[in-house]
Design a protein around this motif. Structure first.
Motif, PDB file in Angstrom:
ATOM      1  N   TYR A 102       0.847  -1.195   0.000  1.00 30.76           N
ATOM      2  CA  TYR A 102       0.000   0.000   0.000  1.00 30.76           C
ATOM      3  C   TYR A 102       0.881   1.242   0.000  1.00 30.76           C
ATOM      4  O   TYR A 102       1.774   1.380   0.845  1.00 30.76           O
ATOM      5  N   THR A 103       0.631   2.135  -0.934  1.00 26.64           N
ATOM      6  CA  THR A 103       1.450   3.342  -1.057  1.00 26.64           C
ATOM      7  C   THR A 103       0.792   4.560  -0.428  1.00 26.64           C
ATOM      8  O   THR A 103       1.361   5.653  -0.450  1.00 26.64           O
ATOM      9  N   GLY A 104      -0.395   4.376   0.135  1.00 27.20           N
ATOM     10  CA  GLY A 104      -1.119   5.492   0.734  1.00 27.20           C
ATOM     11  C   GLY A 104      -0.732   5.737   2.179  1.00 27.20           C
ATOM     12  O   GLY A 104       0.363   5.378   2.627  1.00 27.20           O
ATOM     13  N   PHE A 105      -1.631   6.330   2.930  1.00 28.55           N
ATOM     14  CA  PHE A 105      -1.406   6.745   4.311  1.00 28.55           C
ATOM     15  C   PHE A 105      -0.920   5.577   5.164  1.00 28.55           C
ATOM     16  O   PHE A 105      -1.575   4.551   5.270  1.00 28.55           O
ATOM     17  N   ARG A 184      -6.766  -0.005  11.875  1.00 31.71           N
ATOM     18  CA  ARG A 184      -5.749   0.643  11.042  1.00 31.71           C
ATOM     19  C   ARG A 184      -6.398   1.656  10.097  1.00 31.71           C
ATOM     20  O   ARG A 184      -7.338   1.333   9.366  1.00 31.71           O
ATOM     21  N   LEU A 185      -5.878   2.892  10.125  1.00 31.59           N
ATOM     22  CA  LEU A 185      -6.342   3.928   9.212  1.00 31.59           C
ATOM     23  C   LEU A 185      -5.541   3.866   7.914  1.00 31.59           C
ATOM     24  O   LEU A 185      -4.316   3.747   7.947  1.00 31.59           O
ATOM     25  N   VAL A 186      -6.233   3.952   6.789  1.00 31.86           N
ATOM     26  CA  VAL A 186      -5.543   3.950   5.496  1.00 31.86           C
ATOM     27  C   VAL A 186      -5.709   5.281   4.771  1.00 31.86           C
ATOM     28  O   VAL A 186      -5.249   5.435   3.637  1.00 31.86           O
ATOM     29  N   SER A 187      -6.370   6.242   5.427  1.00 31.01           N
ATOM     30  CA  SER A 187      -6.486   7.607   4.910  1.00 31.01           C
ATOM     31  C   SER A 187      -6.186   8.570   6.049  1.00 31.01           C
ATOM     32  O   SER A 187      -6.491   8.294   7.212  1.00 31.01           O
ATOM     33  N   ASP A 188      -5.599   9.699   5.708  1.00 30.20           N
ATOM     34  CA  ASP A 188      -5.282  10.714   6.707  1.00 30.20           C
ATOM     35  C   ASP A 188      -6.561  11.200   7.391  1.00 30.20           C
ATOM     36  O   ASP A 188      -7.617  11.301   6.761  1.00 30.20           O
ATOM     37  N   GLN A 189      -6.439  11.527   8.692  1.00 31.88           N
ATOM     38  CA  GLN A 189      -7.615  11.977   9.440  1.00 31.88           C
ATOM     39  C   GLN A 189      -8.168  13.300   8.929  1.00 31.88           C
ATOM     40  O   GLN A 189      -9.304  13.659   9.244  1.00 31.88           O
ATOM     41  N   THR A 190      -7.384  14.029   8.139  1.00 26.97           N
ATOM     42  CA  THR A 190      -7.883  15.295   7.589  1.00 26.97           C
ATOM     43  C   THR A 190      -8.835  15.061   6.422  1.00 26.97           C
ATOM     44  O   THR A 190      -9.447  16.002   5.920  1.00 26.97           O
TER      45      THR A 190
END
Length: 229
Positions: A102-105, A184-190
């Protein structure tokens, strides 16, 4: 040989012959194909011949149908790699632990062999990443999945109105906290809003503010994971 409808049964000495069980325990996976003219599966030695792979994932077994998922299987000693139809590595399993590329958050997503890893994020966030990557791979389940990924598949709520979707989403997430899952978060909280409107991910983040206190969780900023204390 094992009937197709029984493939999801946890592999024990009663499911396969002794030699086959020994091979599974030693390597951590079995490569299977359909017996011509039947609904039974047999073991094959070449990954290119396999239609189904059964892999140890934590204390459970991950069963992957290569036709339904569109994934290719490559084995390297006791490493099982899942490749896309273009040959890119999607994920690998080593010693019962999956690493999803995974290349994201937060980068690569790694399972906890002793817990369900629940994934949260935008379907497609502002970096072009999100839960879509795991959803497309089909390497997940909806609900408890010890050793693997738990993901809310939006196809389960296509016929629900927004209030019903929120209730389903809220209960699904709270159940994950109640079990003690790694979250697990895979996107920024913003990434809570889209065009000024609170997204489903934004709602999940708001609910988490309550859940972390109720269920005694803390956030690891390195792994981007909420972990039970």
């Amino acid at each position: 040989m094992l009937p197709v409808e029984d493939i999801k049964i946890i592999i024990t000495g009663t499911d396969f012959e002794g030699e086959q069980v020994s091979r599974y325990k030693a390597a951590g996976f079995l490569l299977l194909t359909i017996v011509p003219g039947s609904k039974a599966l047999k073991i094959v030695g070449n990954a290119a011949d396999a239609l189904t792979v059964v892999v140890k994932l934590g204390s459970n077994n991950l069963v992957v149908d290569t036709v339904k998922t569109g994934l290719k299987i490559v084995t390297d000693n006791n490493i099982v790699k899942f490749l896309s139809n273009t040959g890119d590595e999607v994920a690998r399993i080593v010693d019962g632990i999956m690493t999803f590329k995974y290349t994201g958050f937060g980068g690569n997503i790694v399972t906890n062999p002793n817990k369900t890893t629940t994934l949260l994020g935008r379907y497609a966030d502002n970096t072009g990443n999100g839960t879509k990557a795991v959803l497309d791979s089909k390497l997940f389940k909806f609900g408890e999945n010890k050793g693997g990924f738990n993901l809310l598949d939006e196809s389960t709520w296509s016929n629900l109105n927004q209030n019903q979707r929120d209730l389903l989403n809220h209960n699904w997430l709270e159940q994950a906290f109640q079990r003690g899952d790694d979250i697990r978060l895979v996107s920024d909280q913003t990434n809570k809003f889209s065009n000024g409107i609170l997204t489903q991910y934004g709602k999940e983040l708001n609910w988490i503010e309550t859940f972390i206190n109720t269920y005694n969780y803390s956030y690891n900023s390195t792994t981007k994971t909420f972990i039970k204390n």
